[in-house]
Design a protein around this motif. Structure first.
Motif, PDB file in Angstrom:
ATOM      1  N   HIS A 188       0.378  -1.096  -0.018  1.00 45.74           N
ATOM      2  CA  HIS A 188       0.392   0.279  -0.086  1.00 45.74           C
ATOM      3  C   HIS A 188       0.293   1.498  -0.016  1.00 45.74           C
ATOM      4  CE1 HIS A 188      -3.773  -1.910   0.472  1.00 45.74           C
ATOM      5  NE2 HIS A 188      -3.327  -3.202   1.472  1.00 45.74           N
ATOM      6  N   LYS A 227      -2.054   8.616   9.790  1.00 45.98           N
ATOM      7  CA  LYS A 227      -2.684   8.181   8.685  1.00 45.98           C
ATOM      8  C   LYS A 227      -2.126   6.356   8.959  1.00 45.98           C
ATOM      9  CE  LYS A 227      -2.527   7.865   3.529  1.00 45.98           C
ATOM     10  NZ  LYS A 227      -2.042   8.552   2.903  1.00 45.98           N
ATOM     11  N   ASP A 230      -3.838   4.531  11.448  1.00 43.97           N
ATOM     12  CA  ASP A 230      -5.159   4.229  10.930  1.00 43.97           C
ATOM     13  C   ASP A 230      -5.405   2.887  10.510  1.00 43.97           C
ATOM     14  OD1 ASP A 230      -6.365   6.497  12.019  1.00 43.97           O
ATOM     15  OD2 ASP A 230      -6.751   7.450  10.490  1.00 43.97           O
ATOM     16  N   PHE A 231      -4.236   3.052   9.611  1.00 41.64           N
ATOM     17  CA  PHE A 231      -3.529   2.206   9.086  1.00 41.64           C
ATOM     18  C   PHE A 231      -3.933   0.357   9.911  1.00 41.64           C
ATOM     19  CE2 PHE A 231      -0.554  -0.943   7.023  1.00 41.64           C
ATOM     20  CZ  PHE A 231      -1.422  -1.212   5.525  1.00 41.64           C
ATOM     21  N   GLN A 255      -4.292  -0.016  12.247  1.00 43.36           N
ATOM     22  CA  GLN A 255      -5.772  -0.363  12.757  1.00 43.36           C
ATOM     23  C   GLN A 255      -5.871  -1.108  12.579  1.00 43.36           C
ATOM     24  OE1 GLN A 255      -7.280   3.249  15.521  1.00 43.36           O
ATOM     25  NE2 GLN A 255      -5.867   3.205  17.175  1.00 43.36           N
ATOM     26  N   CYS A 256      -6.589  -1.116  11.275  1.00 43.26           N
ATOM     27  CA  CYS A 256      -7.269  -1.392  10.795  1.00 43.26           C
ATOM     28  C   CYS A 256      -6.785  -2.955  10.005  1.00 43.26           C
ATOM     29  CB  CYS A 256      -7.605  -1.145   8.679  1.00 43.26           C
ATOM     30  SG  CYS A 256      -8.824   0.925   9.169  1.00 43.26           S
ATOM     31  N   THR A 257      -5.513  -3.376   9.741  1.00 44.69           N
ATOM     32  CA  THR A 257      -4.825  -4.196   9.515  1.00 44.69           C
ATOM     33  C   THR A 257      -4.301  -5.295  10.041  1.00 44.69           C
ATOM     34  OG1 THR A 257      -2.535  -3.377   9.164  1.00 44.69           O
ATOM     35  CG2 THR A 257      -3.454  -3.132   7.280  1.00 44.69           C
ATOM     36  N   SER A 286      -6.221  -8.665  10.041  1.00 45.74           N
ATOM     37  CA  SER A 286      -7.004  -8.009  11.101  1.00 45.74           C
ATOM     38  C   SER A 286      -8.311  -8.254  12.276  1.00 45.74           C
ATOM     39  CB  SER A 286      -8.466  -7.058  10.124  1.00 45.74           C
ATOM     40  OG  SER A 286      -9.050  -8.164   9.581  1.00 45.74           O
ATOM     41  N   THR A 287      -8.184  -8.994  12.718  1.00 44.86           N
ATOM     42  CA  THR A 287      -8.632 -10.329  13.496  1.00 44.86           C
ATOM     43  C   THR A 287      -7.907 -11.735  14.182  1.00 44.86           C
ATOM     44  OG1 THR A 287      -9.878 -11.070  12.083  1.00 44.86           O
ATOM     45  CG2 THR A 287     -10.945  -9.690  13.057  1.00 44.86           C
ATOM     46  N   ASP A 297     -10.861 -10.073  17.394  1.00 47.62           N
ATOM     47  CA  ASP A 297     -10.427  -8.321  16.845  1.00 47.62           C
ATOM     48  C   ASP A 297      -9.781  -7.555  18.520  1.00 47.62           C
ATOM     49  OD1 ASP A 297     -12.508  -7.972  18.579  1.00 47.62           O
ATOM     50  OD2 ASP A 297     -13.966  -6.026  16.699  1.00 47.62           O
ATOM     51  N   ASN A 337      -2.265 -11.536   0.627  1.00 49.63           N
ATOM     52  CA  ASN A 337      -2.358  -9.575   1.025  1.00 49.63           C
ATOM     53  C   ASN A 337      -1.038  -9.783   0.445  1.00 49.63           C
ATOM     54  OD1 ASN A 337      -5.595  -9.506   1.681  1.00 49.63           O
ATOM     55  ND2 ASN A 337      -4.732 -10.401   3.774  1.00 49.63           N
TER      56      ASN A 337
END
Length: 504
Positions: free
Chosen positions: A179, A207, A210-211, A213-215, A279-280, A295, A455
């Motif tokens: 990414h 930023k 945030d990335f 925490q999403c991955t 992510s989990t 999670d 991924n």
């Protein structure tokens, strides 16, 4: 008087140019194209020599007044940047076409072929083509200047995971590369239990948080420190620190859930195996194949630890394996895996060689195991477990052995691996002797788990010859269709990656 007959009678007659006398078709200026161009220059006032500022460190061009942008050679972005340099001079003409002319890559020159039109004498429209030459001038941007001055970062993201294995960090590194989250970092520093990402602004660090925490399942907290204060302009300068803690569970860990958490997940067994971390945290019960996803928020409410270290994996040999009929789901039971089936196996330990003692266990690996195969697992019957949840469990509910994965010849797999991964450029304080073994474990996980592999950007290694997709011993491999070509495009003084400019 002579009269013309036929089609020539309706053809348009020619006139003589008012300057050179050459017969020409009638036009409002009554001049030929050569005389018209000699007396009228519609490109007058348009500069033919300009400069572009280029930062060698970050390979960006300056877009006045103070914006630095990334442009590839012969790209639309670079063409737009060049045209903006002469935009004010093009107000009196109409731009028809513009394109690059090939120049020597190391000449620090860019040539732009521009076609314009303008209405001249008595309404005649004249079209003219000219070349604008841009000189690429090196200039260090503000971000790179701060790096060189050793006073560069305004925010730092500290990523930590309290585990002895770095599988999650290897996976996170590939996500960051895919990414392109590493492009805005000023520096990446690796320490023994995590990574530090330095940024020039707090927004870029936020930023990245945030990335993350999403991955990956994680939690974060932030703080800031005042570095300077201008009392006259009331300007405060802070250095911000973001701390991100990743769940301390890795793939292939055996965990023991709290009774309350196991009940909330559909009355699954407390002893589970972590099959992957995205992510989990993905868990599976080897005895019933019941699966669950946890999670970050759920984990921090009901924390649990890994029961074993990866170095405690023992090798067993499969003596016999049989498929077990699926049990009927109880009330409130969770979802089950559809990819595998429960099998009961009889195994013998190899270290130490104890052929008299056999273990009976249920496993989720029955679809890939056969009698005589080697398998890695954890011996719960002959170990001293110090865990608060295990100590409160009924001893009859604790399995003797938990099988993790099938064992293959690592040296052969490494020799036949015709693919590779990219790595982040980072500063390393010290290399652990165990890092290489952990990295090989991660590469093997990619070969065995298609879900994680989707991924990750995998590149073909041209140094290794292409062979069949399966080894002699049946070890899983990555197909050529899943590999990307690793392009090596030379970077020159005129910019970053891009295609060669074609000659007009």
């Amino acid at each position: 008087m002579e009269y013309m007959v036929g089609p020539a009678a309706h053809s348009q007659g020619n006139i003589l140019c008012c300057h050179c006398g050459v017969p020409i078709p009638p036009n409002p200026a009554n001049m030929c194209v050569g005389c018209l161009r000699a007396r009228v220059d519609i490109t007058e006032g348009i500069p033919k020599q300009l400069t572009l500022s280029f930062c060698k460190q970050c390979e960006r061009y300056l877009q006045p007044p103070g914006t630095w942008i990334q442009c590839a050679l012969e790209s639309r972005e670079l063409l737009a940047l060049c045209l903006k340099k002469i935009k004010a001079s093009l107000n009196k003409v109409r731009l028809i076409d513009a394109g690059f002319i090939w120049t020597e890559p190391h000449s620090k020159r860019l040539k732009l072929k521009v076609t314009v039109q303008k209405e001249v004498i008595n309404g005649a429209v004249l079209q003219q083509v000219f070349v604008v030459e841009y000189t690429v001038q090196p200039q260090m941007c503000e971000d790179c200047h701060r790096i060189e001055a050793k006073d560069f970062w305004k925010a730092v993201v500290q990523v930590r995971q309290k585990t002895l294995h770095k599988k999650t960090f290897f996976y996170l590194e590939q996500l960051i590369l895919k990414h392109k989250l590493h492009q805005n970092t000023l520096r990446i520093k690796e320490i023994h239990d995590g990574l530090d990402f330095y940024y020039s602004s707090k927004q870029q660090a936020q930023k990245m948080v945030d990335f993350l925490q999403c991955t990956v399942p994680s939690r974060s907290k932030s703080s800031q420190r005042l570095t300077s204060h201008d009392v006259h302009s009331n300007v405060y300068n802070y250095k911000s620190t973001f701390s991100v803690e990743i769940v301390p569970i890795c793939k292939d860990n055996v965990v023991c859930l709290s009774p309350k958490l196991a009940q909330s997940l559909g009355n699954m067994s407390q002893i589970c195996v972590c099959i992957r971390v995205t992510s989990t945290v993905h868990l599976i019960d080897p005895s019933t194949l019941q699966i669950a996803e946890i999670d970050g928020n759920t984990y921090w409410r009901y924390p649990f630890n890994s029961l074993f270290h990866p170095k405690q994996l023992e090798e067993f040999i499969v003596m016999d394996i049989n498929r077990v009929q699926e049990r009927k789901k109880g009330a409130g039971a969770g979802a089950r895996s559809n990819k595998v089936r429960v099998h009961s196996s009889v195994i013998n330990g190899l270290v130490p060689l104890d052929t008299d003692h056999q273990y009976f266990c249920s496993t989720h690996l029955g679809h890939i195991l056969n009698p005589g195969d080697l398998v890695l697992g954890f011996d719960l019957a002959n170990c001293n477990l110090n865990d608060e949840f295990v100590n409160k469990m009924n001893p009859h509910s604790i399995p003797d052995v938990v099988l993790i994965k099938k064992s293959y010849d690592r040296a052969k797999r490494q020799h036949r691996r015709n693919w590779k991964l990219k790595e982040l450029e980072r500063d390393k304080e010290g290399m652990d002797t165990d890092d290489e073994r952990q990295y090989q474990d991660f590469l093997e996980d990619l070969e065995e788990d298609e879900t994680i592999r989707k991924n990750v950007n995998i590149y073909r290694n041209a140094d290794i010859p292409v062979e069949s997709d399966t080894d002699d011993d049946g070890a899983p491999r990555i197909s050529l269709a899943e590999m990307l070509e690793d392009l090596h495009i030379s970077q020159d003084a005129t910019g970053g990656e891009g295609a060669n400019m074609m000659t007009e």
